[in-house]
Design an enzyme around this catalytic site. Structure first.
Site, PDB file in Angstrom:
ATOM      1  N   ILE A 144       0.496  -1.098   0.063  1.00  0.00           N
ATOM      2  CA  ILE A 144       0.137  -0.031  -0.130  1.00  0.00           C
ATOM      3  C   ILE A 144       0.763   1.030   0.020  1.00  0.00           C
ATOM      4  O   ILE A 144       0.385   2.305  -0.684  1.00  0.00           O
ATOM      5  CB  ILE A 144      -0.619   0.094   1.210  1.00  0.00           C
ATOM      6  CG1 ILE A 144      -1.736  -1.106   1.798  1.00  0.00           C
ATOM      7  CG2 ILE A 144      -1.654   1.225   1.363  1.00  0.00           C
ATOM      8  CD1 ILE A 144      -2.622  -1.807   0.060  1.00  0.00           C
ATOM      9  N   GLY A 145       1.756   1.329   0.716  1.00  0.00           N
ATOM     10  CA  GLY A 145       3.026   2.224   0.281  1.00  0.00           C
ATOM     11  C   GLY A 145       2.453   3.426   2.036  1.00  0.00           C
ATOM     12  O   GLY A 145       3.524   4.503   1.761  1.00  0.00           O
ATOM     13  N   LEU A 146       1.756   2.920   3.257  1.00  0.00           N
ATOM     14  CA  LEU A 146       1.427   3.557   3.884  1.00  0.00           C
ATOM     15  C   LEU A 146       0.750   5.031   3.612  1.00  0.00           C
ATOM     16  O   LEU A 146       0.673   5.660   4.388  1.00  0.00           O
ATOM     17  CB  LEU A 146       2.913   4.154   4.586  1.00  0.00           C
ATOM     18  CG  LEU A 146       3.311   3.285   5.109  1.00  0.00           C
ATOM     19  CD1 LEU A 146       4.940   3.609   6.051  1.00  0.00           C
ATOM     20  CD2 LEU A 146       2.776   2.627   6.516  1.00  0.00           C
TER      21      LEU A 146
ATOM     22  N   ASN B 222       6.289   2.882  14.446  1.00  0.00           N
ATOM     23  CA  ASN B 222       5.882   1.714  13.235  1.00  0.00           C
ATOM     24  C   ASN B 222       8.304   2.129  12.391  1.00  0.00           C
ATOM     25  O   ASN B 222       8.205   2.559  11.097  1.00  0.00           O
ATOM     26  CB  ASN B 222       5.068   1.708  11.319  1.00  0.00           C
ATOM     27  CG  ASN B 222       5.747   0.845  10.893  1.00  0.00           C
ATOM     28  OD1 ASN B 222       6.532   0.247  10.669  1.00  0.00           O
ATOM     29  ND2 ASN B 222       4.339   1.077   9.471  1.00  0.00           N
TER      30      ASN B 222
ATOM     31  N   CYS C 147       8.171  -0.679   8.062  1.00  0.00           N
ATOM     32  CA  CYS C 147       6.904  -1.466   6.698  1.00  0.00           C
ATOM     33  C   CYS C 147       7.938  -1.422   5.310  1.00  0.00           C
ATOM     34  O   CYS C 147       9.078  -0.413   5.718  1.00  0.00           O
ATOM     35  CB  CYS C 147       6.564   0.294   6.680  1.00  0.00           C
ATOM     36  SG  CYS C 147       5.387  -0.265   5.366  1.00  0.00           S
TER      37      CYS C 147
ATOM     38  N   THR D 266       5.186  -7.166   8.133  1.00  0.00           N
ATOM     39  CA  THR D 266       5.252  -7.725   7.405  1.00  0.00           C
ATOM     40  C   THR D 266       6.127  -8.745   6.827  1.00  0.00           C
ATOM     41  O   THR D 266       7.490  -8.048   6.992  1.00  0.00           O
ATOM     42  CB  THR D 266       4.105  -7.799   6.646  1.00  0.00           C
ATOM     43  OG1 THR D 266       5.251  -7.098   6.081  1.00  0.00           O
ATOM     44  CG2 THR D 266       3.561  -7.738   6.194  1.00  0.00           C
TER      45      THR D 266
ATOM     46  N   GLY E  60      -0.940 -13.496  11.230  1.00  0.00           N
ATOM     47  CA  GLY E  60      -1.878 -14.623  10.940  1.00  0.00           C
ATOM     48  C   GLY E  60      -2.729 -14.711  11.673  1.00  0.00           C
ATOM     49  O   GLY E  60      -3.199 -15.975  11.292  1.00  0.00           O
TER      50      GLY E  60
END
Lengths: 305, 255
Positions: A75-77, A130, A133, A196, A247
């Site tokens: 998505i790229g934040l 974060n 990412c 992720t 998950g």
């Protein structure tokens, strides 16, 4: 045993959460879209999508791809920035009886600090930084792969934060324990993991990458065993509380993380498949405690050693 | 507040109507009665290794039986799984999602290409104005008879199998078709052509877009399209196809 006799409350950095279930940043927006499906007041906490100083447009599409038992996202934040967050999203969140954890992103150390500073006087409970990412060129994971940089940015952000700080760690590292220790040494009040795993998917018919960004972050049940292992390793390495994720689809998945050492858990990709996933995880944990005659969820934290 | 619900629905019918194209009717209480033309549903696979829902446009609704008709093309393992469902099988479904077409004008020009054709059927059914319908196919046609009930219908096929040889715009030019409002759904190159045609002919156009989606409800920000004005969610130029769309005015979006 009645449900009323069961304690689901947990504590991180002096803050009590009514249950150990929150949302994984980026999978739940600021809750608005899910409020049609779930009672947000039942969440232990709501962790928002990453908020930056200015609005970020994110990456080109396609931004998602399905993989076996998982999905890739890049998505790229994309986010509206701190001003809109404070003006629009925060009042919405405050209308619910849940704890608020704001996920903070930036391209530079200064940007992280500026967002954290803006949030210091807001009525939010915790901040999650974060530094993991995998889908942005600057910031994000660049700060999260080297323990020295993890410690440095934690120290720096901590100076500006009046709220307890969670550092969100990347699984794309050689030794998760070293990075967990670095966050602890930098003054983190808690750590959350895993973000992720960097992945890739190729469309063999088109002979092209499926994602416009070429790579994306892998999430979903496919990564759960890695996430549980990393939470366990981090729990062995540090004293500060852990928010575990990766998950989680149901109560039993959540309990794996708790038994590995997580005080809280976050539900992410499952929200895309079932908008009521968070509620089912809470109910599943409660049903397990009842079935096993356990009065307090805290008894299970890190019980497998 | 959305009216979308997630529930397990019974398959009433699921038949192949053209190569790779399937025609499914689903029992859909609480969905069929709210569904508007141009909206879609998320269909979930029963195979747990396939996590994400497949967005499928609503082709038709039947209020008397509270059921939905979904016409879909088999493009991967998920839609292949759907194609094997038999009457009586159950499938998880969420919807209706997105915003549908807005009814306006007095002479509608309805243009569909390939698997973009199905959502226009319910539209053609519900529009009470004068309707001209143009359907474009690669070779094999489907749904043509269904559309003929609702307006004068023109067909274009790439191989000249039926109707005009070429695409929908070739058929429009050949027959000098026009209207005061265009409703269109189809592949991106077709929509780009229609946007250009609409601008040249000064006809207002509503276009239904598609993109890979995850949540289907506006939270994950996967399915954005470039918009001329800033979007209400992020204040950039990214409208969410699942939430602000899938139907947009041609001048709103950059294709």
């Amino acid at each position: 045993m009645k449900n009323a006799d069961i304690n689901l409350k947990v504590n991180i950095a002096g803050i009590t959460f009514q249950n150990p279930v929150t949302t994984a940043s980026g999978t739940f927006g600021s809750g608005m879209e899910y409020s049609d499906f779930v009672d947000l007041s039942r969440l232990g906490a709501l962790t928002t999508k990453g908020v930056s100083l200015d609005p970020w447009p994110g990456n080109p599409t396609p931004r998602v791809a399905e993989t076996y038992g998982g999905m890739l996202n890049a998505i790229g934040l994309q986010n509206p920035g701190i001003d809109v967050f404070i003006k629009r999203d925060l009042p919405f969140l405050k209308s619910y009886n849940t704890r608020i954890i704001v996920n903070v992103v930036g391209k530079t150390e200064e940007e992280y600090c500026a967002v954290v500073e803006r949030l210091s006087d807001c009525d939010v409970d915790m901040l999650e930084v974060n530094i993991s990412c995998p889908n942005v060129k600057e910031g994000g994971i660049a700060f999260g792969q080297d323990p020295k940089r993890v410690e440095a940015i934690t120290k720096q952000v901590k100076k500006y934060s009046k709220k307890p700080l969670i550092i969100k760690l990347s699984p794309n590292v050689t030794d998760i324990g070293e990075n967990a220790k670095a966050a602890e040494a930098g003054g983190a009040d808690a750590i959350s993991l895993i973000n992720t795993l960097t992945g890739m998917k190729i469309d063999v018919e088109r002979r092209a990458f499926v994602l416009a960004n070429k790579t994306g972050g892998l999430s979903g049940p496919a990564i759960k065993p890695i996430a549980v292992r990393m939470v366990y390793q981090a729990a062995c390495a540090v004293q500060i509380p852990i928010i575990g994720m990766g998950g989680i689809m149901n109560g039993e998945d959540a309990l794996e993380f708790i038994m590995a050492g997580a005080t809280m858990v976050a539900v992410g990709t499952a929200n895309f498949i079932n908008p009521k996933a968070t509620m089912e995880v809470i109910d599943g944990i409660e049903a397990y405690l009842k079935r096993n005659n356990i009065k307090d969820i805290n008894e299970l934290i890190g019980c497998v050693r | 507040m959305t009216l979308a619900v997630k529930r397990t629905n019974k398959v009433l019918k699921n038949e192949k109507i053209a190569e790779g194209i399937y025609d499914m009717w689903l029992e859909a209480k609480d969905m069929a009665s709210f569904a508007k033309p141009g909206q879609f549903v998320s269909l979930y696979c029963n195979d747990g290794s396939r996590l994400l829902p497949r967005p499928i446009s609503i082709c038709e609704t039947d209020q008397s039986t509270e059921s939905l008709r979904l016409l879909y093309r088999v493009v991967g393992k998920g839609t292949e799984e759907f194609s094997k469902l038999r009457p009586g099988d159950m499938i998880d479904c969420m919807g209706p999602l997105g915003n549908g077409f807005t009814f306006e004008g007095t002479r509608a020009l309805i243009i569909g290409g390939g698997i973009g054709i199905p959502p226009l059927l319910e539209l053609a059914k519900r529009l009470s104005c004068e309707k001209t319908i143009v359907l474009g196919f690669r070779d094999e046609t489907f749904l043509v008879k269904d559309f003929e009930k609702y307006g004068s219908t023109y067909v274009a096929t790439e191989n000249g199998n039926l109707g005009t040889k070429g695409n929908v715009l070739d058929a429009i030019r050949k027959h000098r078709l026009t209207g005061d409002i265009i409703y269109a759904c189809g592949p991106a190159p077709m929509l780009r052509g229609i946007k250009e045609f609409a601008m040249e002919s000064k006809i207002k156009a509503q276009l239904s877009l598609e993109e890979r989606m995850a949540c289907g409800i506006g939270a994950c920000l996967a399915c954005v399209c470039k918009s001329v004005k800033t979007d209400p969610h992020t204040n950039v130029n990214n409208k969410r196809i699942c939430k602000e769309g899938p139907v947009f005015y041609a001048e709103e979006v950059i294709l």
